[in-house]
Design an enzyme around this catalytic site. Structure first.
Site, PDB file in Angstrom:
ATOM      1  N   TYR A 129       0.849  -1.196   0.000  1.00  0.00           N
ATOM      2  CA  TYR A 129       0.000   0.000   0.000  1.00  0.00           C
ATOM      3  C   TYR A 129       0.885   1.246   0.000  1.00  0.00           C
ATOM      4  CZ  TYR A 129      -4.340   2.447   0.225  1.00  0.00           C
ATOM      5  OH  TYR A 129      -5.392   3.258  -0.090  1.00  0.00           O
ATOM      6  N   ARG A 182      -9.046  11.088  -7.305  1.00  0.00           N
ATOM      7  CA  ARG A 182      -8.142  11.698  -6.324  1.00  0.00           C
ATOM      8  C   ARG A 182      -7.357  10.582  -5.642  1.00  0.00           C
ATOM      9  NH1 ARG A 182      -7.060  12.460  -1.406  1.00  0.00           N
ATOM     10  NH2 ARG A 182      -8.738  11.047  -0.773  1.00  0.00           N
ATOM     11  N   LYS A 200      -6.146  -2.187  -0.990  1.00  0.00           N
ATOM     12  CA  LYS A 200      -6.980  -2.124   0.212  1.00  0.00           C
ATOM     13  C   LYS A 200      -7.539  -3.496   0.564  1.00  0.00           C
ATOM     14  CE  LYS A 200      -7.335   2.296   1.537  1.00  0.00           C
ATOM     15  NZ  LYS A 200      -7.542   2.933   2.824  1.00  0.00           N
ATOM     16  N   GLU A 272     -13.488   4.833  -2.147  1.00  0.00           N
ATOM     17  CA  GLU A 272     -12.062   5.088  -1.974  1.00  0.00           C
ATOM     18  C   GLU A 272     -11.550   6.087  -3.002  1.00  0.00           C
ATOM     19  OE1 GLU A 272      -8.851   4.623   0.380  1.00  0.00           O
ATOM     20  OE2 GLU A 272     -10.688   3.460   0.618  1.00  0.00           O
ATOM     21  N   ASP A 273     -10.922   7.146  -2.532  1.00  0.00           N
ATOM     22  CA  ASP A 273     -10.225   8.126  -3.375  1.00  0.00           C
ATOM     23  C   ASP A 273     -11.115   8.765  -4.445  1.00  0.00           C
ATOM     24  OD1 ASP A 273      -8.028   7.750  -1.858  1.00  0.00           O
ATOM     25  OD2 ASP A 273      -6.826   6.710  -3.343  1.00  0.00           O
ATOM     26  N   ASP A 295     -13.357   5.389   3.513  1.00  0.00           N
ATOM     27  CA  ASP A 295     -12.145   5.305   4.321  1.00  0.00           C
ATOM     28  C   ASP A 295     -11.431   6.642   4.415  1.00  0.00           C
ATOM     29  OD1 ASP A 295     -10.333   3.791   5.915  1.00  0.00           O
ATOM     30  OD2 ASP A 295      -8.933   3.769   4.245  1.00  0.00           O
ATOM     31  N   ASP A 296     -11.483   7.453   3.353  1.00  0.00           N
ATOM     32  CA  ASP A 296     -10.820   8.762   3.369  1.00  0.00           C
ATOM     33  C   ASP A 296     -11.465   9.700   4.386  1.00  0.00           C
ATOM     34  OD1 ASP A 296      -9.023   8.193   1.122  1.00  0.00           O
ATOM     35  OD2 ASP A 296     -10.860   8.164  -0.051  1.00  0.00           O
ATOM     36  N   ASN A 437      -0.029  11.750   2.484  1.00  0.00           N
ATOM     37  CA  ASN A 437       0.889  10.808   1.866  1.00  0.00           C
ATOM     38  C   ASN A 437       0.673  10.819   0.355  1.00  0.00           C
ATOM     39  OD1 ASN A 437      -1.398   8.985   1.392  1.00  0.00           O
ATOM     40  ND2 ASN A 437      -1.204   8.386   3.535  1.00  0.00           N
ATOM     41  N   ASN A 481      -1.953   5.230  10.163  1.00  0.00           N
ATOM     42  CA  ASN A 481      -2.329   4.537   8.940  1.00  0.00           C
ATOM     43  C   ASN A 481      -3.749   4.005   9.048  1.00  0.00           C
ATOM     44  OD1 ASN A 481      -2.508   2.677   6.736  1.00  0.00           O
ATOM     45  ND2 ASN A 481      -0.284   2.522   6.721  1.00  0.00           N
TER      46      ASN A 481
END
Length: 581
Positions: A129, A182, A200, A272-273, A295-296, A437, A481
């Site tokens: 990851y 993103r 993930k 996600e993203d 999750d973000d 990150n 994390n």
């Protein structure tokens, strides 16, 4: 062509050479059907990643499953295979080479891949990851070998239900989906964002114990606005500008409806993203009708809250006594701020609105204050407090005098020496969390935080950093994390068969993680437990999340298990090889 008789068919199935499907007799111009005989023995067994054990097949298994001659005579157990592969992986000079080697292993021998990842989690997590997965996504078109998930593009609009049926597994429990707009701090990577769902879900299985066969990575391809990708001959996605508005919403709604129809009420869909505007909108739109998790927003907020709850012991004061300043007011920043406010409201027995007054946010235009309210996006408005305008972070620190500084803007080295020194002049032990990150986007390094604060900072980051020696003391920073939270969180939802995600579950997960930090960890300056015990941590998080699901009445598994921690541990996937009949 001669007709195929029943005896011919029987002969072929038993190993005959009759050209049953007409493949050999067809010319290059003729279409043929890609038939496959799925029998887990012989050559096909060695090509099946779920059952392949490589050189670990016993002599009896080799005889029984027609493997004699297909393997060298030596027998290597799983431990020796692991040792050999880790030696090989460590020979690679670049992280991306290690990533590709692990991907190839996952596609060849699933159990050995997860055995490696579980036993060497602290070493391999940055490879599987962040930060390496970011580089893998950037180069995904060049390194793409075979699909590891479902690609659903605008071309599939109107037939997503049929596309889901193409996936070989039917009992799906967790889906991670992205639209690639993103990716980490790297921006719009379009279809190449598939590396994120794949990574993930590898962690869901390795760290949280969700069966790999129950996991489905999905990329929704609506195009990309990345000109470099649009002009790249090796780009694997749709070469068009991103669809927006109604066209985008209709595709996502069709996907969400198809997922629920295909896999049921209990399938977890993790967003996600996605870009900020879509991330908030999707979570708000589906949180009352589907089992969804971002999750973000939610995972990040829970893991950061866990660090703050843990840090209370080092700062000798409850969170309600602190003032928080964020650099970044996107989905991560506002999501973290909202969960902190909820936690403080319960700690103080006050309203969330009152608790928000302790939290300040800085975006690209400066401190978010009341005078800017009309021009603010909806998700930023709750954080517009009464104050004079302040244009930059350093000015905001001097004006607000925060005790906690959190970075989530993806702006590398934004926490300058002046910023850290300002925090240190206000606080005896300033808490600095540089969450962005990959490493290049981190607001500061661990060495900078400890050196500029003269060893007084409590530091955590989104990317990993090595221990720092300062004036004879060694400081071990820990990584905030999301992998601490989401695998165990997802497992808790799975074992309880929850139908909805509630904010109180996020609080329960944060408390469970904070509770795993030992005195030995605190003595080293750590506010998170070591990753080496992540399976144990995940089991406790899963148990607390499941317990909360039962308390809230959203758990579908009845009767409730008497020992939920034991239930979580027993439910976790094990990568140990099985013996075959």
């Amino acid at each position: 062509m001669e007709s195929v008789t029943n005896s011919d068919l029987k002969s072929s199935v038993n190993g005959g050479v009759v050209d049953v499907y007409g493949e050999d007799s067809a010319t290059i111009e003729h279409n043929i059907t890609p038939w496959s005989l799925s029998v887990s023995s012989g050559y096909s067994l060695l090509r099946d990643p779920r059952y392949n054990k490589g050189l670990a097949f016993t002599e009896k298994e080799r005889d029984t499953h027609y493997l004699c001659g297909l393997l060298p005579p030596v027998i290597l157990d799983e431990q020796l295979q692991e040792k050999r592969l880790m030696n090989n992986i460590r020979q690679y000079q670049f992280p991306l080479q290690k990533y590709m080697a692990l991907t190839e292993l996952q596609e060849r021998n699933e159990r050995l891949f997860y055995k490696l990842l579980i036993d060497n989690v602290e070493e391999l997590l940055p490879i599987v990851y962040t930060p390496t997965v970011g580089e893998a996504c950037q180069k995904y078109g060049s390194i793409f070998r075979r699909p590891q998930g479902l690609f659903i593009s605008l071309k599939e609009k109107g037939k997503i239900l049929d596309v889901l049926k193409n996936w070989p597994e039917r009992n799906i429990q967790v889906i991670v989906v992205t639209d690639g707009e993103r990716i980490l701090g790297l921006g719009d990577l379009g279809c190449q964002g598939m590396g994120i769902p794949v990574g993930k879900l590898a962690l869901y299985s390795a760290l949280g114990g969700v069966r790999p066969s129950a996991c489905l990575p999905v990329t929704i391809d609506v195009g990309t606005n990345n000109e470099k990708l649009l002009n790249d001959e090796f780009y694997i996605g749709l070469k068009q500008k991103r669809a927006t508005g109604q066209e985008y919403s209709e595709l996502l709604h069709e996907f969400m409806s198809a997922v629920k129809q295909t896999y049921g009420e209990n399938v977890l869909v993790q967003f996600e993203d996605f870009a900020n505007h879509n991330a908030f909108e999707l979570l708000t739109k589906y949180r009352d009708t589907h089992l969804v998790f971002n999750d973000d927003i939610q995972g990040t907020s829970s893991v950061v809250l866990a660090g703050l709850v843990s840090a209370q012991k080092l700062m000798n004061s409850p969170l309600a006594d602190h003032t928080f300043l964020f650099l970044g007011a996107g989905e991560a920043g506002t999501g973290i701020a909202e969960l902190i406010a909820l936690y403080i409201s319960k700690q103080m027995n006050a309203s969330v609105e009152e608790s928000r007054k302790k939290i300040w946010l800085v975006d690209s235009k400066g401190l978010i204050v009341n005078s800017r309210e009309e021009s603010l996006q909806a998700f930023k408005k709750p954080w517009a407090h009464e104050h004079e305008p302040v244009k930059d972070l350093l000015g905001a620190i001097k004006a607000i005098r925060p005790t906690v500084l959190i970075g989530s803007a993806g702006i590398g080295r934004a926490f300058t020496k002046e910023v850290i020194e300002a925090m240190s002049s206000i606080n005896e032990r300033p808490l600095i969390m540089a969450l962005s990150n990959p490493t290049t986007q981190s607001e500061c390094t661990a060495e900078e935080a400890y050196t500029w604060s003269k060893g007084r900072a409590i530091f955590a980051s989104g990317s990993p950093f090595d221990p720092v020696e300062y004036e004879g003391s060694v400081f071990v920073s820990t990584q905030a994390n999301n992998a601490y939270i989401f695998p165990g969180f997802g497992l808790g939802l799975v074992i309880s068969r929850a139908i909805r995600v509630h904010d109180d579950m996020l609080l329960a997960a944060a408390d469970a993680l904070a509770g795993q930090v030992s005195k030995e960890n605190y003595d080293k300056g750590m506010i998170y437990p070591p990753f080496s015990s992540i399976r144990k941590i995940s089991a406790h998080i899963a148990a607390d999340v499941a317990t909360k699901a039962y308390e809230l009445g959203v758990a579908g598994r009845l009767p409730r298990p008497k020992d939920i921690v034991k239930c979580a541990e027993n439910s976790m996937y094990s990568p140990t090889y099985r013996l075959y009949r």
